[in-house]
Design an enzyme around this catalytic site. Structure first.
Site, PDB file in Angstrom:
ATOM      1  N   ASP A   1       9.471   2.938  -0.554  1.00 14.00           N
ATOM      2  CA  ASP A   1       8.441   3.601   0.242  1.00 14.00           C
ATOM      3  C   ASP A   1       8.694   3.235   1.703  1.00 14.00           C
ATOM      4  O   ASP A   1       8.288   2.174   2.173  1.00 14.00           O
ATOM      5  CB  ASP A   1       7.055   3.143  -0.229  1.00 14.00           C
TER       6      ASP A   1
ATOM      7  N   TYR B   1       0.866  -1.182   0.000  1.00 10.88           N
ATOM      8  CA  TYR B   1       0.000   0.000   0.000  1.00 10.88           C
ATOM      9  C   TYR B   1       0.900   1.228   0.000  1.00 10.88           C
ATOM     10  O   TYR B   1       1.850   1.301   0.799  1.00 10.88           O
ATOM     11  CB  TYR B   1      -0.878  -0.020   1.254  1.00 10.88           C
TER      12      TYR B   1
ATOM     13  N   LYS C   1       5.042   9.298   8.730  1.00 10.39           N
ATOM     14  CA  LYS C   1       4.853   8.726  10.066  1.00 10.39           C
ATOM     15  C   LYS C   1       5.895   9.198  11.090  1.00 10.39           C
ATOM     16  O   LYS C   1       5.756  10.293  11.620  1.00 10.39           O
ATOM     17  CB  LYS C   1       4.777   7.204   9.967  1.00 10.39           C
TER      18      LYS C   1
HETATM   19  N1  HOZ Z   1      -3.283   3.219   6.141  1.00  8.08           N
HETATM   20  C1  HOZ Z   1      -3.107   3.157   7.555  1.00  8.08           C
HETATM   21  C2  HOZ Z   1      -2.703   1.809   7.994  1.00  8.08           C
HETATM   22  N2  HOZ Z   1      -1.743   1.156   7.232  1.00  8.08           N
HETATM   23  C3  HOZ Z   1      -4.358   3.544   8.278  1.00  8.08           C
HETATM   24  C4  HOZ Z   1      -4.376   4.955   8.617  1.00  8.08           C
HETATM   25  C5  HOZ Z   1      -5.452   5.333   9.616  1.00  8.08           C
HETATM   26  O1  HOZ Z   1      -6.539   4.808   9.596  1.00  8.08           O
HETATM   27  O2  HOZ Z   1      -5.166   6.177  10.427  1.00  8.08           O
END
Ligand code: HOZ
Length: 426
Positions: free
Chosen positions: A238, A143, A266
């Site tokens: 990434d 992702y 992050k």
């Molecule tokens: N895409 C995030 C987890 N891999 C989730 C982000 C969220 O819901 O804060």
């Protein structure tokens, strides 16, 4: 038990689609009502009903020092008092850029943005502008945020809802994205043999963290590096999840591979919205205003957000930080495996730095297909049993877990005591 959370969720559903601002938070994968949180301190969260939990989500990665770290709060308080945003250059963003360039040898220049999605989207446009090619290669289950080109066979929330390719993305766009299998170097060789002259970039989660947690084989990352070099494609790591999370130089440091571009997010925001992309100077020189590839952002390099990131990163790169964090995370995963074994539950787990994966299957998965073979229902039961016992895990079998420097022996012991019961719960 979760009365206030239930009330808040019902109210939220009236005004927010699905009641959440990011799909995986809705608990649909595991069932039940999402827990609403009102506070976080160190390794602990407090929900809207006043219940306490040991937190293994860590805001999906950023909270590497734990929540509400006093030094970070003090630093952002001082900066915020001088103004929240100027939309103009500041000394703080220079400090952040210099910090990243020094910390990651693959990064010669870097641009700050406000999220991981934005970082990867921008890096791809840059790779295309640099090479003059269109095709991009990604891997199933990875992702890279929710931009159109990358929302194909994606992981995280997309995978959780069984819809890894989103509606609303024109096929003309996804036809420019080639999706290959993670950890399959031969397939990558074959793809380059066929399309090598057309491939602008390969984008990889160098440790996959959005189909749970999968390490790459050394052969896989080495092959991708060699293929991109040979065919003039841009290798993008990434590291939004893994940067300053699995080691001081991210996954590229762990596996000894130098990507052409790296995306970050992050941890580099320490809980505030910060993303970044950077890498080779000749590629970065194509960015506006120096070059023809356009990219911009009102809040890019925001002083408060950058301060949260910098004061976090300085602590993360202090001597001994990763040794301690890795030991805590390993103790957690080994303890969970021991408790599962004692309870007769098929289970495997692994970790790197402050990131981990647990699976309800005997052997650790190496591929997307193997991740899919773990017992999702068993995870869902375990998730709820742990929640009821005061441990907050990611609400999906396809997400990685995160440990912070604020997690100590007391938190690990409390978690393992909860797991002892939870593995035996009906
Ligand atoms: N895409 C995030 C987890 N891999 C989730 C982000 C969220 O819901 O804060």
């Amino acid at each position: 038990m979760y009365e206030r959370s239930q009330q808040l969720f019902e109210a939220s559903r009236r005004v927010i689609p699905g009641g959440v601002n990011s799909p995986v938070r809705a608990f649909r994968a595991v069932g039940g009502t999402p827990v609403f949180f009102r506070e976080g301190r160190g390794a602990w969260l407090v929900d809207a009903d006043g219940r306490r939990y040991v937190d293994y989500v860590g805001s999906w990665g950023p909270a590497i020092l734990g929540h509400a770290d006093p030094q970070v709060l003090e630093a952002i308080g001082e900066v915020a008092a001088r103004g929240l945003s100027f939309g103009a250059p500041t000394e703080l963003e220079l400090e952040m850029a210099e910090f990243l360039v020094k910390a990651l040898p693959s990064i010669e220049q870097v641009r700050l943005v406000s999220s991981g999605t934005e970082a990867v989207m921008s890096a791809l446009r840059l790779a295309r502008g640099f090479t003059g090619r269109s095709l991009i290669v990604k891997f199933e289950g990875c992702y890279h945020g929710h931009s159109d080109f990358l929302l194909v066979k994606a992981g995280s929330g997309a995978l959780t809802f069984g819809n890894p390719t989103s509606a609303g993305v024109p096929p003309e766009l996804t036809s420019q994205t080639l999706v290959l299998d993670y950890n399959d170097p031969q397939q990558a060789e074959d793809a380059f043999a066929k399309f090598g002259e057309k491939i602008a970039a390969v984008v990889l989660e160098p440790v996959a963290g959005n189909m749970n947690f999968i390490r790459p084989s050394q052969a896989f990352v080495d092959t991708l590096r060699a293929l991109c070099t040979k065919h003039g494609a841009v290798l993008i790591f990434d590291e939004v999840m893994t940067g300053f999370r699995v080691g001081p130089q991210g996954a590229q440091g762990v596996f000894g591979v130098k990507p052409d571009l790296t995306t970050l997010g992050k941890v580099i925001g320490g809980g505030m919205p910060v993303g970044a992309f950077g890498g080779r100077r000749d590629i970065m020189a194509k960015l506006a205003p120096e070059g023809p590839v356009y990219q911009a952002g009102t809040l890019s390099g925001n002083p408060v957000a950058v301060t949260a990131g910098l004061s976090t990163l300085r602590r993360v790169l202090a001597p001994g930080f990763f040794e301690a964090l890795s030991a805590t995370t390993a103790a957690l995963v080994e303890g969970l495996a021991r408790e599962a074994r004692d309870a007769g539950v098929p289970f495997s787990g692994t970790s790197l730095g402050g990131m981990f994966g647990i699976f309800f299957r005997e052997a650790l998965p190496q591929t997307f297909t193997e991740v899919m073979q773990s017992d999702k229902e068993a995870f869902n039961r375990f998730f709820h049993a742990m929640l009821a016992r005061g441990v907050y895990l990611a609400p999906s079998a396809f997400e990685a877990g995160f440990v912070s420097a604020a997690h100590g022996p007391a938190e690990i012991e409390a978690t393992l005591a909860a797991a002892r019961d939870a593995f035996r719960a009906p």
